[in-house]
Design an enzyme around this catalytic site. Structure first.
Site, PDB file in Angstrom:
ATOM      1  CG  HIS A   1       6.080  -3.062   1.741  1.00 52.82           C
ATOM      2  ND1 HIS A   1       5.258  -1.967   1.830  1.00 52.82           N
ATOM      3  CD2 HIS A   1       5.341  -4.122   2.170  1.00 52.82           C
ATOM      4  CE1 HIS A   1       4.077  -2.357   2.274  1.00 52.82           C
ATOM      5  NE2 HIS A   1       4.093  -3.659   2.502  1.00 52.82           N
TER       6      HIS A   1
ATOM      7  CG  HIS B   1       6.997  -3.140  -5.134  1.00 57.08           C
ATOM      8  ND1 HIS B   1       6.208  -2.028  -5.321  1.00 57.08           N
ATOM      9  CD2 HIS B   1       6.842  -3.505  -3.837  1.00 57.08           C
ATOM     10  CE1 HIS B   1       5.594  -1.736  -4.181  1.00 57.08           C
ATOM     11  NE2 HIS B   1       5.953  -2.618  -3.278  1.00 57.08           N
TER      12      HIS B   1
END
Length: 260
Positions: A155, A215
């Site tokens: 992403h 993340h």
């Protein structure tokens, strides 16, 4: 129509500011670092965007490269044909889409490979019991287990890279005389330009959400750095050389006056 042109003119003025174009790439690095710190310190409250099922993530981010190519392809053809209608020239400009797509594909596939070779399949997210039957993330997850490997943030990479790609390829609008175009092509070009700026806003917003909600810090930082490298090595190094797609065309200020 008049409102649309006012919006487009204001966007063009914004992107003409040297500081905006110069600092835009490094903004992603700053957001990645600051967002990661905020996440680790748990200073940002959970919101609608902290869920991966939010509409922008499902309908835009997960197919972000598709949106980027879908909007940029007709924009490139319309904007660049205002400089030259040579088939070889337009072909070279469209080649930038091919190059960017190759960069996107190679990087994302490499991320998947790294996660596979560095990971293991666990019975649960507690990461206590390893299931040695599955050696790939895809088969592990299909079986209902949990895969844990070094997951470089796709992403962070794709959102930063897409936004930088759009910034570079929409640069001709700053020296393009749209009044020379007939009604329909002019309106379509303006609509595409506005849509590309809107999609950039979405990419920056979702990049920010990724930084503060998802993340590990190193995963996001590495994904961001790879995006910046992909942009820099093409638009600041390779595209300056003869054997390349070349930079997006822009008229010299004197030429702009002649075409006004």
């Amino acid at each position: 129509m008049a409102t649309l042109e006012v919006i487009v003119d204001n966007l063009v003025v914004l992107w003409r500011i040297p500081a905006v174009r110069h600092n835009f790439p490094w903004m992603f690095l700053l957001l990645s670092v600051v967002g990661s710190v905020l996440k680790e310190l748990e200073l940002v409250p959970q919101t609608y965007f902290s869920s991966s099922t939010n509409a922008l993530n499902v309908y835009f981010v997960k197919v972000s490269w598709g949106w980027t190519v879908l909007l940029l392809t007709p924009f490139l053809l319309l904007s660049n044909s205002s400089f030259s209608r040579s088939v070889s020239f337009l072909g070279r400009r469209l080649l930038s889409l091919v190059v960017a797509t190759v960069v996107w594909y190679v990087c994302t596939e490499t991320f998947f490979y790294i996660e596979d070779v560095t990971g293991s399949c666990y019975e649960s997210s507690a990461l206590k019991v390893i299931n040695k039957e599955f050696t790939l993330k895809a088969t592990c997850r299909r079986a209902g287990f949990h895969w844990d490997g070094y997951d470089i943030s796709g992403h962070s990479f794709i959102l930063a890279y897409s936004a930088l790609f759009i910034m570079e390829e929409t640069a001709p609008m700053a020296s393009l005389n749209t009044t020379s175009l007939s009604g329909l092509p002019r309106m379509v070009l303006n609509l595409l330009y506005m849509a590309l700026n809107l999609i950039m806003i979405i990419w920056v917003w979702m990049f920010t959400c990724t930084s503060v909600y998802f993340h590990d810090p190193s995963h996001k930082l590495l994904g961001t750095i790879i995006a910046l490298l992909g942009w820099y090595l093409t638009y600041r190094v390779w595209y300056l050389k003869p054997m390349s797609p070349g930079l997006p065309p822009q008229r010299h200020p004197k030429e702009q006056k002649q075409h006004a």
